[in-house]
Design a protein around this motif. Structure first.
Motif, PDB file in Angstrom:
ATOM      1  N   ASP A 132     -86.377  14.922 -91.834  1.00 53.98           N
ATOM      2  CA  ASP A 132     -86.475  13.682 -92.312  1.00 53.98           C
ATOM      3  C   ASP A 132     -87.677  13.473 -93.199  1.00 53.98           C
ATOM      4  O   ASP A 132     -87.649  12.724 -94.206  1.00 53.98           O
ATOM      5  CB  ASP A 132     -86.094  12.494 -91.204  1.00 53.98           C
ATOM      6  CG  ASP A 132     -84.895  12.332 -90.949  1.00 53.98           C
ATOM      7  OD1 ASP A 132     -83.852  12.807 -91.467  1.00 53.98           O
ATOM      8  OD2 ASP A 132     -84.572  11.913 -89.699  1.00 53.98           O
ATOM      9  N   SER A 133     -88.793  13.699 -92.448  1.00 57.73           N
ATOM     10  CA  SER A 133     -90.215  13.659 -93.015  1.00 57.73           C
ATOM     11  C   SER A 133     -90.105  14.365 -94.382  1.00 57.73           C
ATOM     12  O   SER A 133     -90.598  13.833 -95.607  1.00 57.73           O
ATOM     13  CB  SER A 133     -91.150  14.061 -92.193  1.00 57.73           C
ATOM     14  OG  SER A 133     -92.279  13.883 -92.992  1.00 57.73           O
ATOM     15  N   GLY A 134     -89.702  15.606 -94.498  1.00 59.47           N
ATOM     16  CA  GLY A 134     -89.645  16.383 -95.597  1.00 59.47           C
ATOM     17  C   GLY A 134     -88.644  15.856 -96.644  1.00 59.47           C
ATOM     18  O   GLY A 134     -89.023  15.576 -98.019  1.00 59.47           O
ATOM     19  N   LEU A 135     -87.421  15.123 -96.197  1.00 55.54           N
ATOM     20  CA  LEU A 135     -86.621  14.380 -97.349  1.00 55.54           C
ATOM     21  C   LEU A 135     -87.268  13.153 -97.715  1.00 55.54           C
ATOM     22  O   LEU A 135     -86.993  12.898 -98.950  1.00 55.54           O
ATOM     23  CB  LEU A 135     -85.323  14.044 -96.270  1.00 55.54           C
ATOM     24  CG  LEU A 135     -84.267  13.347 -97.001  1.00 55.54           C
ATOM     25  CD1 LEU A 135     -83.641  14.173 -98.304  1.00 55.54           C
ATOM     26  CD2 LEU A 135     -83.157  12.838 -96.266  1.00 55.54           C
ATOM     27  N   PHE A 136     -88.017  12.450 -96.930  1.00 59.86           N
ATOM     28  CA  PHE A 136     -88.721  11.407 -97.352  1.00 59.86           C
ATOM     29  C   PHE A 136     -89.633  11.786 -98.526  1.00 59.86           C
ATOM     30  O   PHE A 136     -89.753  10.882 -99.529  1.00 59.86           O
ATOM     31  CB  PHE A 136     -89.395  10.724 -96.381  1.00 59.86           C
ATOM     32  CG  PHE A 136     -90.141   9.504 -96.866  1.00 59.86           C
ATOM     33  CD1 PHE A 136     -89.222   8.249 -97.032  1.00 59.86           C
ATOM     34  CD2 PHE A 136     -91.636   9.608 -96.910  1.00 59.86           C
ATOM     35  CE1 PHE A 136     -90.129   6.947 -97.755  1.00 59.86           C
ATOM     36  CE2 PHE A 136     -92.129   8.237 -97.284  1.00 59.86           C
ATOM     37  CZ  PHE A 136     -91.518   7.035 -97.525  1.00 59.86           C
ATOM     38  N   LYS A 137     -90.404  12.705 -98.490  1.00 56.50           N
ATOM     39  CA  LYS A 137     -91.449  13.149 -99.500  1.00 56.50           C
ATOM     40  C   LYS A 137     -90.646  13.556-100.645  1.00 56.50           C
ATOM     41  O   LYS A 137     -91.083  13.101-101.859  1.00 56.50           O
ATOM     42  CB  LYS A 137     -92.165  14.367 -98.866  1.00 56.50           C
ATOM     43  CG  LYS A 137     -92.972  14.081 -97.916  1.00 56.50           C
ATOM     44  CD  LYS A 137     -93.805  15.382 -97.376  1.00 56.50           C
ATOM     45  CE  LYS A 137     -94.768  15.235 -96.144  1.00 56.50           C
ATOM     46  NZ  LYS A 137     -95.349  16.288 -95.846  1.00 56.50           N
ATOM     47  N   ALA A 138     -89.387  14.141-100.546  1.00 60.07           N
ATOM     48  CA  ALA A 138     -88.830  14.508-101.744  1.00 60.07           C
ATOM     49  C   ALA A 138     -88.333  13.592-102.382  1.00 60.07           C
ATOM     50  O   ALA A 138     -88.319  13.363-103.774  1.00 60.07           O
ATOM     51  CB  ALA A 138     -87.504  15.591-101.332  1.00 60.07           C
ATOM     52  N   LYS A 139     -87.817  12.463-101.741  1.00 60.08           N
ATOM     53  CA  LYS A 139     -87.377  11.178-102.245  1.00 60.08           C
ATOM     54  C   LYS A 139     -88.172  10.618-103.235  1.00 60.08           C
ATOM     55  O   LYS A 139     -88.184   9.941-104.255  1.00 60.08           O
ATOM     56  CB  LYS A 139     -86.630  10.388-101.283  1.00 60.08           C
ATOM     57  CG  LYS A 139     -85.312  10.831-100.797  1.00 60.08           C
ATOM     58  CD  LYS A 139     -84.104  10.388-101.710  1.00 60.08           C
ATOM     59  CE  LYS A 139     -82.577  10.579-101.343  1.00 60.08           C
ATOM     60  NZ  LYS A 139     -81.636  10.480-102.301  1.00 60.08           N
ATOM     61  N   ARG A 140     -89.452  10.383-102.222  1.00 65.21           N
ATOM     62  CA  ARG A 140     -90.653   9.445-103.222  1.00 65.21           C
ATOM     63  C   ARG A 140     -91.216  10.077-104.094  1.00 65.21           C
ATOM     64  O   ARG A 140     -91.547   9.457-105.124  1.00 65.21           O
ATOM     65  CB  ARG A 140     -91.736   9.354-101.838  1.00 65.21           C
ATOM     66  CG  ARG A 140     -92.828   8.595-102.296  1.00 65.21           C
ATOM     67  CD  ARG A 140     -93.718   8.451-100.844  1.00 65.21           C
ATOM     68  NE  ARG A 140     -94.439   9.702-100.466  1.00 65.21           N
ATOM     69  CZ  ARG A 140     -95.022   9.618 -99.418  1.00 65.21           C
ATOM     70  NH1 ARG A 140     -95.481   8.843 -98.741  1.00 65.21           N
ATOM     71  NH2 ARG A 140     -95.438  10.902 -99.135  1.00 65.21           N
ATOM     72  N   SER A 141     -90.998  11.558-104.198  1.00 65.88           N
ATOM     73  CA  SER A 141     -91.429  12.225-105.370  1.00 65.88           C
ATOM     74  C   SER A 141     -90.449  12.563-106.516  1.00 65.88           C
ATOM     75  O   SER A 141     -90.825  13.046-107.558  1.00 65.88           O
ATOM     76  CB  SER A 141     -91.830  13.762-104.851  1.00 65.88           C
ATOM     77  OG  SER A 141     -92.885  14.001-103.975  1.00 65.88           O
ATOM     78  N   GLY A 142     -89.527  11.629-106.397  1.00 64.69           N
ATOM     79  CA  GLY A 142     -88.508  11.309-107.677  1.00 64.69           C
ATOM     80  C   GLY A 142     -87.210  12.143-107.384  1.00 64.69           C
ATOM     81  O   GLY A 142     -86.295  11.990-108.089  1.00 64.69           O
ATOM     82  N   GLY A 143     -86.862  12.700-106.200  1.00 60.65           N
ATOM     83  CA  GLY A 143     -85.753  13.424-105.684  1.00 60.65           C
ATOM     84  C   GLY A 143     -85.427  14.690-106.615  1.00 60.65           C
ATOM     85  O   GLY A 143     -86.224  15.084-107.429  1.00 60.65           O
ATOM     86  N   ASP A 144     -84.309  15.349-106.478  1.00 63.72           N
ATOM     87  CA  ASP A 144     -83.974  16.706-106.922  1.00 63.72           C
ATOM     88  C   ASP A 144     -84.842  17.630-106.677  1.00 63.72           C
ATOM     89  O   ASP A 144     -85.253  18.279-107.529  1.00 63.72           O
ATOM     90  CB  ASP A 144     -83.663  16.423-108.487  1.00 63.72           C
ATOM     91  CG  ASP A 144     -82.801  17.707-109.086  1.00 63.72           C
ATOM     92  OD1 ASP A 144     -82.284  18.291-108.360  1.00 63.72           O
ATOM     93  OD2 ASP A 144     -83.029  17.874-110.400  1.00 63.72           O
TER      94      ASP A 144
END
Length: 339
Positions: free
Chosen positions: A322-334
């Motif tokens: 989940d933490s990694g997913l949050f980082k990916a989302k916060r960085s713009g996704g995809d």
């Protein structure tokens, strides 16, 4: 509608159904390839591979319809197919005494099914259907038999991981629907949690590493708001098919929320896990998803964590993913990120 007769070897047949260990399991790309090919080859709206149990027929692969995962055996034309050792051909169900009073006779007018054998017994069926009267040439019937032989080969291959097979085997036939998400045809949240826990335990015993990944479709609320929830549902079906095609048979995927998925990837390493996640991310965004309102681009974000043969708790790994997913989302996704 009169009760259909049962095969004289029904008890042995049901033993073979149990041995094949596919009743109650989600859709798999290896079977979907065959039904997609059957639908195109014969130009029919519907192609199915199902496993015929004692009371229900489990639709392992369906192309051309959003029908449920299971159907009462008494109403399934495939019940008659397992009675025979050859193609069961129904050119017009409305005029066939076996099924003329079946409630599906006015919808599935044409039907052709080939029994699928495992351990010498008919455990399932590859079938095609249409909503109009049709017939088939002997050459076409031979082609359908050839596709059925490919499906039989897949029955012999124990492609699902042992933890997934154990989950399927632990449930009674009539309760299996509760383990699979009907919309996306992958495991549901409860089932994928059980599979993940089993894979972590097995990995610990073998000293093997297991990957846990969280996947979220980017900006999916916008799809629902723009095109409606029905279009959103279709988008999720397409994305789920791409997910299954991009994963190994031994991997497992479950729907975790509206547009969220949990992935379990056994026998991976710190090098191979991010590569696998990146492959899955690219597969989802590889081409637009065509909806009623037109094609739309779809991307996803992923976070992952690795259990390296230790005693990591599942909840801890999911939180890390989940933490990694949050980082990916916060960085713009995809994109894919570790914790």
């Amino acid at each position: 509608m009169p009760a259909a007769p049962f095969p004289v070897n029904e008890i042995k047949r049901l033993v073979a159904v149990q041995k094949v260990r596919l009743f109650g399991t989600p859709a798999e790309e290896r079977f979907d390839k065959i039904t997609r090919h059957a639908r195109r080859m014969f130009d029919v709206p519907l192609a199915i591979i199902d496993i015929v149990g004692e009371k229900m027929a489990w639709l392992k692969s369906v192309q051309g319809s959003d029908v449920d995962f299971e159907a009462p055996r008494a109403l399934s034309y495939c019940h008659y197919t397992v009675l025979k050792d050859e193609v069961c051909l129904i050119p017009d169900a409305r005029n066939d005494p076996r099924v003329s009073d079946n409630p599906y006779a006015s919808t599935f007018i044409f039907y052709a099914g080939v029994p699928l054998k495992f351990d010498g017994h008919d455990v399932g069926v590859l079938c095609i259907a249409a909503n109009e009267q049709r017939t088939m040439t002997e050459e076409q019937l031979d082609a359908l038999r050839d596709l059925a032989s490919l499906a039989e080969h897949e029955l012999e291959v124990g492609a699902l991981s042992e933890s997934q097979l154990r989950l399927a085997a632990s449930n009674e036939e009539l309760r299996m629907k509760a383990r699979v998400d009907v919309l996306t045809r992958v495991w549901n949240r409860g089932a994928i949690h059980e599979i993940a826990a089993c894979e972590l335990e097995d990995g610990h015993c073998r000293g093997a590493s297991t990957g846990i990944a969280r996947l979220d479709i980017d900006h999916f609320k916008l799809v629902n708001d723009t095109y409606g929830h029905a279009a959103g549902d279709e988008g999720l079906r397409v994305i789920s098919r791409r997910l299954r095609a991009a994963m190994r048979p031994t991997d497992a995927v479950g729907r975790y929320g509206r547009e969220e998925f949990l992935l379990v990837l056994p026998n991976v390493t710190s090098d191979s896990l991010p590569l696998a996640c990146e492959r899955i991310r690219r597969a989802i965004s590889s081409e637009p998803v065509t909806l009623e309102g037109g094609p739309i681009g779809v991307t996803c974000s992923m976070g992952y964590a690795l259990a390296q043969g230790g005693t990591e708790l599942l909840d801890t790994l999911v939180q890390s993913a989940d933490s990694g997913l949050f980082k990916a989302k916060r960085s713009g996704g995809d994109r894919v990120n570790a914790a």
